[in-house]
Design an enzyme around this catalytic site. Structure first.
Site, PDB file in Angstrom:
ATOM      1  N   SER A 121       0.836  -1.200   0.000  1.00 26.87           N
ATOM      2  CA  SER A 121       0.000   0.000   0.000  1.00 26.87           C
ATOM      3  C   SER A 121       0.876   1.258   0.000  1.00 26.87           C
ATOM      4  CB  SER A 121      -0.959  -0.040   1.195  1.00 26.87           C
ATOM      5  OG  SER A 121      -1.985   0.910   1.059  1.00 26.87           O
ATOM      6  N   ASP A 157      -5.938  -3.272  -2.660  1.00 25.81           N
ATOM      7  CA  ASP A 157      -4.858  -3.024  -1.711  1.00 25.81           C
ATOM      8  C   ASP A 157      -4.161  -4.305  -1.244  1.00 25.81           C
ATOM      9  OD1 ASP A 157      -3.251  -2.096   0.379  1.00 25.81           O
ATOM     10  OD2 ASP A 157      -4.737  -0.621   1.007  1.00 25.81           O
TER      11      ASP A 157
END
Length: 414
Positions: free
Chosen positions: A66, A215
């Site tokens: 991320s 993500d």
């Protein structure tokens, strides 16, 4: 099929005595915390080896999830001179400038409106600014072009399985040689915050591979073990870069794992509070997304736990440094509050974490405890910087010796 193997400038572990890994957690705007710590580490390396020293020069693998994946790209994508596009000291200013545009905060009347209807009709943010920013910064750079090996986890929602973008994996799966900007957009596409990222990649034979990514934090918010596994696979496959390392020779690994803070001690949720929650409440509670918080926290905690067990079993705790803070509360614990004051507070938290005592996880209780020695994170980073510097010098020396010996053998044959 064209096989674009990664070509890295660093001398491989076969020339040295260690495998060096830097791991960076996810956490949205809290990536500023990691930026402060990385800037300190790079400064220590520069004091030892000169102003041109960069983190990518010292680590065999830099892994990030991320926001950590974005930082990984910043540290490893080359500029026009072949050096890292960003120095570590540039990370915090970058976040201060761009986070308010990536996570625009509602103002005026909009700030008074309930946020829930927006979340029910689509992601909280369009992600357009982030996509344009990464495309501009990282350009056409592909995975095989990074200056050291990188590992960035994502999750493919169409295949319902993780997709790990690893420089090493290109040796067997060239379809993963995609643009680094696409990898970063994918690993940052947090459910409910940003839309999933779709793109495709075509190889030299015209074979098309599609990606439907969210993500990487739903896979491994702390990518430490993912990075260690990527290296171990190369050892098993007898990659000559790994020399005589053994498949489970983690005692030869030097790992720095940097977190972005957590809210464990705040105890935001409880069984009593959640007992009457339905789908909506699990998705939104007083500005937080409980289901996402729980998924990410469990991921990072379990990986730190297993990493701690591995290094303790090998009596190599001194080769694993985890820097994190589980005492965040209120605004600083959010992933997307990009106000000037909150970003500055996160910077201060990073600075404070440097002076905190080094903590290790008690593998029996799962609780963080200070190490026996009264040593702080900044002092430990200085020690690690010296080890990294010495390892780099050793590799250069041995590499030069091997080249010289090879040249002498060629002369004798002639």
């Amino acid at each position: 099929m064209e096989n674009k193997s990664p070509s890295k400038k660093n001398k491989p572990p076969s020339c040295g005595s260690l495998v060096t890994i830097l791991s960076l957690d996810g956490g949205g705007v809290r990536g500023i915390i990691a930026g402060v710590i990385l800037a300190f580490l790079e400064k220590q390396l520069q004091e030892l080896d000169g102003e041109e020293a960069r983190l990518a020069d010292y680590f065999d693998v830099i892994a990030g999830t991320s926001t950590g994946g974005l930082v990984t790209a910043m540290l490893t994508v080359p500029d026009e001179t072949g050096r890292p596009h960003f120095a570590a000291k540039d990370i915090v200013p970058f976040y201060l400038e761009h986070c308010p545009k990536i996570f625009p905060q509602p103002t005026g009347v909009l700030a008074l409106l309930p946020k829930l209807p927006k979340l029910l009709s689509g992601p909280k943010y369009s992600g357009k600014y982030l996509r344009n920013l990464l495309s501009k910064l990282l350009g056409e750079t592909r995975l095989h072009q990074t200056l050291t090996n990188i590992v960035i986890p994502t999750f493919d929602i169409k295949k319902l399985q993780p997709t790990i973008f690893s420089s090493y994996q290109l040796l067997v799966d060239p379809s993963l040689d995609v643009k680094v900007s696409d990898i970063c957009i994918g690993t940052s596409a947090a459910p409910t915050f940003f839309p999933p990222h779709y793109f495709s990649n075509e190889d030299s034979q015209g074979n098309k591979t599609e990606f439907n990514l969210v993500d990487g934090a739903v896979t491994a918010n702390n990518p430490t073990l993912v990075a260690m596994t990527a290296v171990s696979k190369q050892i098993v496959k007898n990659n000559p870069d790994m020399g005589k390392l053994k498949p489970l020779g983690f005692d030869r690994f030097l790992v720095i794992s940097i977190g972005t803070g957590s809210t464990k001690r705040e105890e935001k949720y409880s069984a009593k509070k959640a007992a009457k929650w339905g789908i909506i409440s699990w998705l939104y509670d007083d500005g937080s997304t409980p289901i996402l918080d729980i998924t990410m926290e469990s991921s990072r905690d379990m990986i730190h736990y297993h990493s701690s067990v591995v290094f303790k079993a090998l009596q190599s705790e001194d080769k694993y440094l985890r820097i994190d803070d589980d005492t965040l509360e209120g605004d600083v614990s959010t992933m997307d509050l990009a106000t000037k004051s909150n970003l500055e507070n996160l910077q201060k938290i990073g600075e404070k974490m440097l002076t905190n005592r080094v903590m290790q996880m008690n593998i029996d209780t799962g609780v963080y405890e200070p190490v026996a020695e009264n040593i702080t994170n900044d002092e430990q980073l200085k020690r690690y910087a010296k080890i990294l510097s010495d390892e780099r010098k050793l590799r250069r020396l041995r590499s030069d010796t091997m080249i010289k010996d090879s040249s002498n053998e060629s002369q004798e044959i002639k």
